[in-house]
Design an enzyme around this catalytic site. Structure first.
Site, PDB file in Angstrom:
ATOM      1  N   SER A 129      48.649  62.885 -36.362  1.00  0.00           N
ATOM      2  CA  SER A 129      48.014  63.982 -37.099  1.00  0.00           C
ATOM      3  C   SER A 129      48.727  65.300 -36.866  1.00  0.00           C
ATOM      4  O   SER A 129      49.266  65.546 -35.794  1.00  0.00           O
ATOM      5  CB  SER A 129      46.559  64.144 -36.662  1.00  0.00           C
ATOM      6  OG  SER A 129      46.002  65.257 -37.327  1.00  0.00           O
ATOM      7  N   LYS A 184      41.816  57.671 -35.149  1.00  0.00           N
ATOM      8  CA  LYS A 184      42.401  58.563 -36.172  1.00  0.00           C
ATOM      9  C   LYS A 184      41.486  58.676 -37.388  1.00  0.00           C
ATOM     10  O   LYS A 184      41.333  59.748 -37.981  1.00  0.00           O
ATOM     11  CB  LYS A 184      43.788  58.049 -36.589  1.00  0.00           C
ATOM     12  CG  LYS A 184      44.430  58.836 -37.747  1.00  0.00           C
ATOM     13  CD  LYS A 184      44.635  60.308 -37.402  1.00  0.00           C
ATOM     14  CE  LYS A 184      45.545  61.092 -38.318  1.00  0.00           C
ATOM     15  NZ  LYS A 184      45.241  61.196 -39.697  1.00  0.00           N
ATOM     16  N   HIS A 187      38.850  61.034 -36.516  1.00  0.00           N
ATOM     17  CA  HIS A 187      39.465  62.371 -36.568  1.00  0.00           C
ATOM     18  C   HIS A 187      39.435  62.895 -37.999  1.00  0.00           C
ATOM     19  O   HIS A 187      39.046  64.035 -38.259  1.00  0.00           O
ATOM     20  CB  HIS A 187      40.908  62.299 -36.050  1.00  0.00           C
ATOM     21  CG  HIS A 187      41.747  63.497 -36.432  1.00  0.00           C
ATOM     22  ND1 HIS A 187      42.270  63.659 -37.691  1.00  0.00           N
ATOM     23  CD2 HIS A 187      42.122  64.589 -35.724  1.00  0.00           C
ATOM     24  CE1 HIS A 187      42.934  64.800 -37.747  1.00  0.00           C
ATOM     25  NE2 HIS A 187      42.861  65.382 -36.565  1.00  0.00           N
ATOM     26  N   GLU A 191      37.545  65.997 -39.652  1.00  0.00           N
ATOM     27  CA  GLU A 191      38.314  66.979 -40.450  1.00  0.00           C
ATOM     28  C   GLU A 191      37.560  67.272 -41.767  1.00  0.00           C
ATOM     29  O   GLU A 191      37.402  68.433 -42.152  1.00  0.00           O
ATOM     30  CB  GLU A 191      39.694  66.369 -40.703  1.00  0.00           C
ATOM     31  CG  GLU A 191      40.606  67.119 -41.646  1.00  0.00           C
ATOM     32  CD  GLU A 191      41.893  66.321 -41.915  1.00  0.00           C
ATOM     33  OE1 GLU A 191      42.582  65.946 -40.953  1.00  0.00           O
ATOM     34  OE2 GLU A 191      42.206  66.062 -43.097  1.00  0.00           O
TER      35      GLU A 191
HETATM   36  C1  6PG Z   1      46.203  64.639 -40.485  1.00  0.00           C
HETATM   37  C2  6PG Z   1      45.463  64.502 -41.794  1.00  0.00           C
HETATM   38  C3  6PG Z   1      46.128  63.580 -42.736  1.00  0.00           C
HETATM   39  C4  6PG Z   1      45.353  63.345 -44.026  1.00  0.00           C
HETATM   40  C5  6PG Z   1      45.226  64.546 -44.892  1.00  0.00           C
HETATM   41  C6  6PG Z   1      44.672  64.287 -46.289  1.00  0.00           C
HETATM   42  O1  6PG Z   1      45.578  64.285 -39.499  1.00  0.00           O
HETATM   43  O2  6PG Z   1      47.349  65.100 -40.442  1.00  0.00           O
HETATM   44  O3  6PG Z   1      44.191  63.983 -41.521  1.00  0.00           O
HETATM   45  O4  6PG Z   1      46.269  62.360 -42.064  1.00  0.00           O
HETATM   46  O5  6PG Z   1      46.000  62.382 -44.765  1.00  0.00           O
HETATM   47  O6  6PG Z   1      44.467  65.494 -44.266  1.00  0.00           O
HETATM   48  O7  6PG Z   1      43.460  63.612 -46.278  1.00  0.00           O
HETATM   49  P1  6PG Z   1      42.553  63.597 -47.591  1.00  0.00           P
HETATM   50  O8  6PG Z   1      43.488  63.519 -48.765  1.00  0.00           O
HETATM   51  O9  6PG Z   1      41.694  62.398 -47.508  1.00  0.00           O
HETATM   52  O10 6PG Z   1      41.820  64.897 -47.597  1.00  0.00           O
END
Ligand code: 6PG
Length: 483
Positions: A129, A184, A187, A191
Site C-alpha cells: 500500500s 490488506k 486496510h 481506507e
Molecule cells: C493502497 C490502495 C490501493 C487501492 C486504491 C483504489 O493501499 O495503495 O488501497 O491498493 O487500489 O486505493 O481502490 P478503489 O478503486 O477501490 O477505491
C-alpha cells in the site's frame, strides 16, 4: 555477471517504482513485462543509470536470477496472476519463491499457497500500500503465505518498506496462507471508511455551514494538527486548495460518482460471512454505490424538491464538534476492522499480531496516521483487547467526543444532510454498550411464526425453548442451526 536478487514482472507504475526502490536499497532487480518493448522503454528511461537488468522472456528472467529465485508479480489481480504462475512453475526449481504484490482476494492466495507448496514452490501473497509514491520511496508491505519463504524475502521487503519514526519497518510477516492479503483487504476497507468520513465532514462544512474552500482548507489543516493527523486528512487539505484552470476549486468540477475496484466490498462480504458488525465500512461501500446512481439522484432531487437547510450557530464550535465526530467515528471504524481481523485470525488459525498489523499501517500506506501508533500501543498493552474502544486512551476520547458527535449526527438528520458513516458509528457504539437490546422481540417473532426457539434470561445459555404462541401451532420446534 552477478545474478539478480529478485525478478519483478509487470512494469505498470507500481511495478516500476518498486523496482527503482529495490535498486536504491542495493538489490539487483531483473525486470520483465509481457509486452517486452516496455522493458526496453523502462531501461532507457526511468531505470537508466541503475543496476536494473531486463529480461525479454520468462526463461530469460529465470536464467538471470540467483537461487532460490524470488519473482514478484506486480500484475492485475485475478486470472492474470494464475496465468503467470502456470507459465513460471515449469521453469522454476524446488524452493523457488513467487510473490504476488497485487490486491488479490485472499481465498485465491490460500489456494495458490497450497497448490504451489505441493509443487515445491514457496508462495507469498502480499499487500502493498501507498500508491505510486509509496512504492517508490517506502510502501507498507503486508506479506503472508508460505512461512518458509519469509526469511529469503525479508531483507528485500523490509529494506524497501516505509519506516516509523523509530526506524521500525512497516512490513513484517503477517501469517500463513491468505493472511497478508486479508489484512490488506481490511486496510482498504478502512481506507474507504476514512475517505467517506472525511467527505461527510466536508459536506457538513460546505452545505450545512456554508463555508468557503479557503475556510474548509484551513479547518482540515487544523484537524491535521490534532489526533486526526493522517495522510488522508493531509491530501484533503491539498485537494481543497487546488484550483482548476478557471480558478475554481477543481473538486467542484469533479463528478460526484465514486468508483471502486472491489476491496471494500470484499471486506463487507467477509464481515457478513464471519458475523462481525462492520457497519461503518459497509456503509462506506454503500455510500459509493449510492453516489454512482447519479442520474437517479438528480431525478429524485427534483421529484422530492430536496433542500439542505443551513446549520445555525457558532461556526468555530461546530467545527470542533465535526472534528470530534470525525475522530470518534474513526475510532469505531478501526475498532470494527480489528474485530474482523481478530475473528478471521481465530477462524483460520492465523495467529495474527494485532499490534504488528497497526505498526505495518503506521507508515507508508494510504491510511497511515499518528493514530495507528496509539492502536499499536493499545494492543501491546493488551493483546487480548476485544474492542479497541475499551482501551483507556480510546475510551477517554470516545467519552469526551460523545456529546459533540451526537450533536453533529442529530443536526445532519435535522437539516437533511446524509451522514451514513458518522451515524452508523454512533449507532454501533450505542448498540455495543447496551446490555439489553430488543433482540428478544426478534427471537419471540422467530419462534412465533417459525418455531425457531429462543433462550431465556432465567435459564442457562444453550437451552432452547419453544412456545405454542397461538394455541394452534403445536409444540414441535424447528431444527436449530445458525448461519
Ligand atoms: C493502497 C490502495 C490501493 C487501492 C486504491 C483504489 O493501499 O495503495 O488501497 O491498493 O487500489 O486505493 O481502490 P478503489 O478503486 O477501490 O477505491
Amino acid at each position: 555477471m552477478k545474478k539478480g536478487d529478485i525478478g519483478v514482472i509487470g512494469l505498470a507504475v507500481m511495478g516500476q517504482n518498486l523496482i527503482l526502490n529495490m535498486n536504491d536499497h542495493g538489490f539487483k532487480v531483473v525486470a520483465f513485462n509481457r509486452t517486452t518493448s516496455k522493458v526496453d522503454d523502462f531501461l532507457n528511461d526511468a531505470a537508466k543509470g541503475t543496476d536494473v537488468i531486463g529480461a525479454h522472456s520468462l526463461e530469460d528472467l529465470v536464467e538471470k536470477l540467483e537461487t532460490p529465485r524470488k519473482i514478484m508479480l506486480m500484475v492485475r489481480a485475478g486470472d492474470v496472476v494464475d496465468k503467470f504462475i502456470d507459465k513460471l512453475v515449469p521453469l522454476l526449481d524446488e524452493g523457488d519463491i513467487i510473490i504476488d504484490g497485487g490486491n488479490s482476494n485472499y481465498p485465491d492466495t490460500n489456494r495458490r499457497t497450497q497448490e504451489l507448496a505441493e509443487k515445491g514452490i514457496r508462495y507469498i501473497g502480499t499487500g502493498v500500500s501507498g500508491g505510486e509514491e509509496g512504492a517508490r520511496f517506502g510502501p507498507s508491505i503486508m506479506p503472508g503465505g508460505n512461512p518458509e519463504a519469509w526469511p529469503f524475502v525479508k531483507p528485500i521487503l523490509q529494506g524497501i518498506s516505509a519506516k516509523t519514526d523509530q526506524n521500525e519497518p512497516c512490513c513484517d510477516w503477517v501469517g500463513k496462507n491468505g493472511a497478508g492479503h486479508f489484512v490488506k483487504m481490511v486496510h482498504n476497507g478502512i481506507e474507504y471508511g476514512d475517505m467517506q468520513l472525511i467527505s461527510e465532514a466536508y459536506h457538513f462544512m460546505k452545505e450545512g455551514l456554508g463555508m468557503s474552500y479557503e475556510e474548509m482548507q484551513e479547518a482540515f489543516k487544523q484537524f491535521n494538527t490534532t489526533e486526526l493527523d493522517s495522510y488522508l486528512v493531509e491530501i484533503t487539505t491539498d485537494i481543497l486548495g487546488y484550483k482548476d484552470e478557471d480558478g475554481q476549486p477543481l473538486v467542484e468540477h469533479i463528478l460526484d460518482a465514486a468508483g471502486q475496484k472491489g476491496t471494500g466490498k470484499w471486506t463487507g462480504i467477509n464481515a457478513l460471512d464471519l458475523g462481525i458488525p462492520l457497519t461503518l465500512i459497509s456503509e462506506s461501500v454503500f455510500a459509493r454505490c449510492l453516489s454512482s446512481l447519479k442520474d437517479q439522484r438528480v431525478e429524485a432531487a427534483k421529484h422530492f424538491n430536496k433542500q439542505i437547510d443551513k446549520v445555525e450557530g457558532d461556526k468555530a464550535q461546530w467545527l470542533e464538534a465535526i472534528r470530534q465526530a470525525l475522530l470518534a467515528s474513526k475510532i469505531i471504524s478501526y475498532a470494527q476492522g480489528f474485530m474482523l481481523i481478530r475473528e478471521a485470525s481465530e477462524q483460520f488459525n492465523w495467529d495474527l499480531n494485532y499490534g504488528g498489523v497497526a505498526l505495518m499501517w503506521r507508515g507508508g500506506c494510504i491510511i497511515r496516521s499518528a493514530f495507528l501508533g496509539n492502536i499499536r500501543d493499545a494492543y501491546e498493552n493488551n493483546p487480548d483487547l476485544q474492542f479497541l474502544g475499551s482501551d483507556p486512551y480510546f475510551k477517554d476520547i470516545l467519552e469526551d467526543c460523545m456529546s459533540s458527535w451526537r450533536k453533529v449526527v442529530a443536526k445532519s438528520i435535522e437539516v437533511g444532510l446524509p451522514m451514513p458513516c458518522m451515524a452508523s458509528a454512533l449507532t454501533f457504539l450505542d448498540g455495543y454498550t447496551t446490555d439489553r437490546l430488543p433482540a428478544n422481540m426478534i427471537q419471540a417473532q422467530r419462534d412465533y411464526f417459525g418455531a425457531h426457539t429462543y433462550e431465556r434470561t432465567d435459564k442457562a445459555r444453550g437451552e432452547f425453548f419453544h412456545t405454542n404462541w397461538t394455541g394452534k401451532g403445536g409444540n414441535t420446534a424447528s431444527t436449530t442451526y445458525d448461519v
